[in-house]
Design a protein around this motif. Structure first.
Motif, PDB file in Angstrom:
ATOM      1  N   GLY A   1       0.825  -1.206   0.000  1.00 26.93           N
ATOM      2  CA  GLY A   1       0.000   0.000   0.000  1.00 26.93           C
ATOM      3  C   GLY A   1       0.857   1.252   0.000  1.00 26.93           C
ATOM      4  N   ALA A   2       0.581   2.150   0.957  1.00 23.84           N
ATOM      5  CA  ALA A   2       1.346   3.399   1.062  1.00 23.84           C
ATOM      6  C   ALA A   2       2.472   3.278   2.079  1.00 23.84           C
ATOM      7  CB  ALA A   2       0.410   4.535   1.449  1.00 23.84           C
ATOM      8  N   GLY A   3       2.837   2.027   2.435  1.00 20.40           N
ATOM      9  CA  GLY A   3       3.876   1.827   3.427  1.00 20.40           C
ATOM     10  C   GLY A   3       5.265   2.143   2.914  1.00 20.40           C
TER      11      GLY A   3
END
Length: 195
Positions: free
Chosen positions: A68-70
């Motif tokens: 994801g946005a990690g």
């Protein structure tokens, strides 16, 4: 081993040398078995035939994964070393100073040099007969060695041969043909009325 779950087919995009695989939502069965919670991605790349890729040149490959946005997690870089074939050719004749009308047998021997470190691909050879030599019809033999060329023929006075692959090792390719020594070219007579 492998993935005990489902993984959608990724979309693949490229930007320069970067290849990005984007997966949708994946699911993993909650079975408390850490050995089946992973999957492997295999990519094949071709070493480009460019000036910078010389024998011994290292090529480093990096990979990262992000959920994801990690924060991206980088794998340990892997380096490969470029290897290159080194071919050599020797041309000999059986008569050093043939008189006019004599026949000369020519031998071309192609092999890998001791420093060669890889198979060779898409090899081309040409040999132009000089003025004063005429090919003996039917004398061309392209099968005297171990590695026969893919194509081998005369086009006019030019020998053209090619190999799709020439395996590394001690095997050779040998091409022989015969020529007849013709008379030297005679100057044209002067045009009528000219001196």
């Amino acid at each position: 081993a492998g993935l005990n779950g489902s993984l959608p087919t990724p979309s693949v995009t490229t930007s320069g040398q970067a290849v990005t695989l984007t997966f949708g939502s994946a699911s993993v069965v909650d079975d408390d078995d850490p050995t089946n919670d992973s999957f492997t991605i295999d990519l094949e790349a071709v070493v480009a035939n460019v000036a910078g890729n010389q024998a011994g040149h290292p090529l480093r490959n990096d990979a990262t994964v992000k959920l994801g946005a990690g924060t991206p997690v980088q794998a340990t870089p892997v380096t490969v070393t470029v290897v290159e074939p080194v071919l050599r050719i020797a041309k000999t004749r059986d008569v050093a100073a043939p008189p006019v009308g004599d026949t000369v047998t020519w031998t071309l021997t192609i092999d890998h040099a001791p420093t060669s470190s890889a198979d060779a691909f898409d090899i081309g050879l040409s040999d132009v007969l000089p003025a004063g030599l005429q090919l003996v019809p039917g004398s061309l033999d392209c099968t005297a060695g171990v590695v026969d060329p893919t194509a081998c023929a005369f086009s006019g006075s030019t020998l053209i041969a090619s190999w799709t692959v020439f395996p590394q090792g001690t095997a050779t390719s040998v091409i022989t043909f015969r020529t007849v020594v013709g008379p030297p070219a005679q100057p044209l007579p002067p045009a009528p009325g000219r001196h």
